[in-house]
Scaffold this active site. Structure first.
Site, PDB file in Angstrom:
ATOM      1  N   HIS A 296       2.256   1.972  -3.068  1.00  0.00           N
ATOM      2  CA  HIS A 296       1.210   2.982  -3.644  1.00  0.00           C
ATOM      3  C   HIS A 296       1.611   4.427  -3.483  1.00  0.00           C
ATOM      4  O   HIS A 296       0.807   5.252  -3.514  1.00  0.00           O
ATOM      5  CB  HIS A 296      -0.176   2.676  -3.155  1.00  0.00           C
ATOM      6  CG  HIS A 296      -0.809   1.667  -3.358  1.00  0.00           C
ATOM      7  ND1 HIS A 296      -1.933   1.431  -2.856  1.00  0.00           N
ATOM      8  CD2 HIS A 296      -0.075   0.525  -4.131  1.00  0.00           C
ATOM      9  CE1 HIS A 296      -2.265   0.077  -3.311  1.00  0.00           C
ATOM     10  NE2 HIS A 296      -1.329  -0.441  -4.044  1.00  0.00           N
TER      11      HIS A 296
ATOM     12  N   ASP B 193       0.837  -1.352   0.047  1.00  0.00           N
ATOM     13  CA  ASP B 193      -0.167  -0.055  -0.037  1.00  0.00           C
ATOM     14  C   ASP B 193       0.955   1.273  -0.080  1.00  0.00           C
ATOM     15  O   ASP B 193       1.931   1.144  -0.436  1.00  0.00           O
ATOM     16  CB  ASP B 193      -0.842   0.333   1.164  1.00  0.00           C
ATOM     17  CG  ASP B 193      -2.198   0.511   0.989  1.00  0.00           C
ATOM     18  OD1 ASP B 193      -2.162   1.721   0.464  1.00  0.00           O
ATOM     19  OD2 ASP B 193      -3.226   0.088   1.222  1.00  0.00           O
TER      20      ASP B 193
END
Length: 403
Positions: free
Chosen positions: A244, A221
């Site tokens: 991310h 993430d």
């Protein structure tokens, strides 16, 4: 003459003895002012199977309450199993060093984690968590059903220092900082598979004046996520990927009633790698309130990154939102992107999507050179409702920005 010489020699000898006593006294005082508490002396087994939580708490309680300015808790080069645990203050020493040479692992028994953390430090001023060891959340069993808890949480720990350790495989987020003004994170490694959901590297919220530097983050993430009520966050020489990206947000969750603010975030000399990686991103929900301002991204390198530069005011992770241009959004202003180079695995290398004509102002793109790593794709910039300017940018963004 001989009598005078002997007198001088006696005086010198006496002075030498006095100096040695003084130095010895100073050394003893210095050592005594920073006592060391080794968890092995409090019943820890260190076999990776026995729960050593109580031994750690006993050592912590003594270190936290010693009547000295400094204290050190030592975790030697063994493997220690800890169930969910809280190290709480306030403490008497103004500086506590938690040294980890070994490996600390979490239990894989998910039924034990009913308190929203694995390891929590709360109300400890001047805490340093350091060493060459590893914090292993052993969280793979929680990834498929997206359950679990964050690994390390720090709540109200001003002047926190995190240095040297490797953090790996949490159930969810690796590290969360809340109300930890003046924190310094340096030379740490964060690692989880790119398909491990919700395993953010570092989440920062309600915290000001933070330094994150010289670290490597690869996870499933956000590498770093900066949420509401943060300011003066400096991120330097960090490698992100997979992950991310380094994100501001998400902010402005609709209906929360909060006025979310983030300001003075400066990301410098960072590298982003990996086919599925997002780069630098600001993400906000539609309909929220707040502001993001005075943000800089400079000297950034992208290597085969999917989405290098992103402003997304239509953030909706579950794709269940009615996204319409013209819907109110947080105000984003004074954002500078400069000296940015590299490649993308896709073709939309700059994506700036703002909710209204007036929600994004003074967005500056300067000296940016991005291209697709796929020879069949032509890189392009996409903008919506962006007020600002672009200079020396490849691919050109002139046509989609309003001056």
């Amino acid at each position: 003459m001989v009598s005078i010489l002997l007198t001088n020699m006696k005086d010198r000898f006496s002075f030498f003895i006095l100096c040695m006593v003084t130095l010895s006294s100073f050394s003893s005082t210095t050592n005594a002012s920073s006592p060391l508490y080794d968890v092995m002396n409090y019943g820890a087994v260190g076999d990776g199977k026995t729960d050593d939580s109580q031994a750690f708490l006993k050592a912590w309680n003594e270190a936290c309450n010693v009547q000295q300015q400094r204290a050190t808790l030592n975790v030697p080069a063994r493997t220690f199993l800890l169930n969910p645990i809280e190290f709480s203050g306030p403490c008497v020493p103004t500086s506590i060093e938690f040294q980890v040479a070994g490996k600390i692992i979490a239990s894989t028994n998910k039924s034990l984690f009913d308190n929203n953390h694995w390891i929590l430090f709360s109300y400890v001023k001047g805490l340093t968590l350091t060493g060459s060891g590893t914090m292993d959340g052993q969280g793979a069993g929680s990834w498929q059903d997206r359950t679990g808890v964050p690994a390390l949480k720090f709540y109200t720990c001003p002047y926190l220092v995190l240095q040297g350790l490797t953090h790996t495989n949490p159930q969810k987020t690796h590290i969360i900082l809340t109300k930890c003004d003046g924190a310094n994170i340096n030379n740490i490694t964060i690692s989880a598979p790119e398909d491990a959901p919700n395993t953010d590297g570092i989440d920062i919220g309600g915290t000001n004046h933070v330094q994150v530097q010289n670290s490597k983050i690869g996870t499933g993430d956000d590498c770093i996520a900066i949420s509401a009520r943060c300011s003066f966050i400096n991120i330097t020489s960090v490698t992100c990927g997979p992950g991310h990206g380094i994100s501001i947000g998400s902010l402005g969750y609709p209906g929360s009633g909060d006025f979310d603010t983030v300001s003075e975030v400066h990301v410098r000399s960072c590298n982003f790698t990996g086919r599925n990686t997002t780069g630098v991103r600001i993400k906000t929900w539609q309909g929220g309130e707040g502001e993001v301002k005075k943000i800089t991204y400079e000297d950034i390198m992208f290597d085969n990154v999917r989405y290098p530069i992103v402003i997304d005011q239509f953030y909706c992770p579950n794709n269940a939102c009615k996204n319409h241009s013209g819907t109110s959004a947080l105000a984003i202003s004074d954002v500078l992107y400069t000296r940015i180079t590299g490649t993308s695995s896709g073709d939309e290398v700059i994506s700036l999507n703002c909710g209204t004509r007036n929600s994004c102002n003074n967005i500056v793109l300067d000296d940016i050179h991005l291209k697709s790593s796929d020879p069949t794709k032509t890189a392009y910039a996409h903008c919506l409702n962006v007020n600002g300017r672009a200079s020396n940018v490849e691919p050109s963004a002139d046509q989609c920005m309003h001056s």
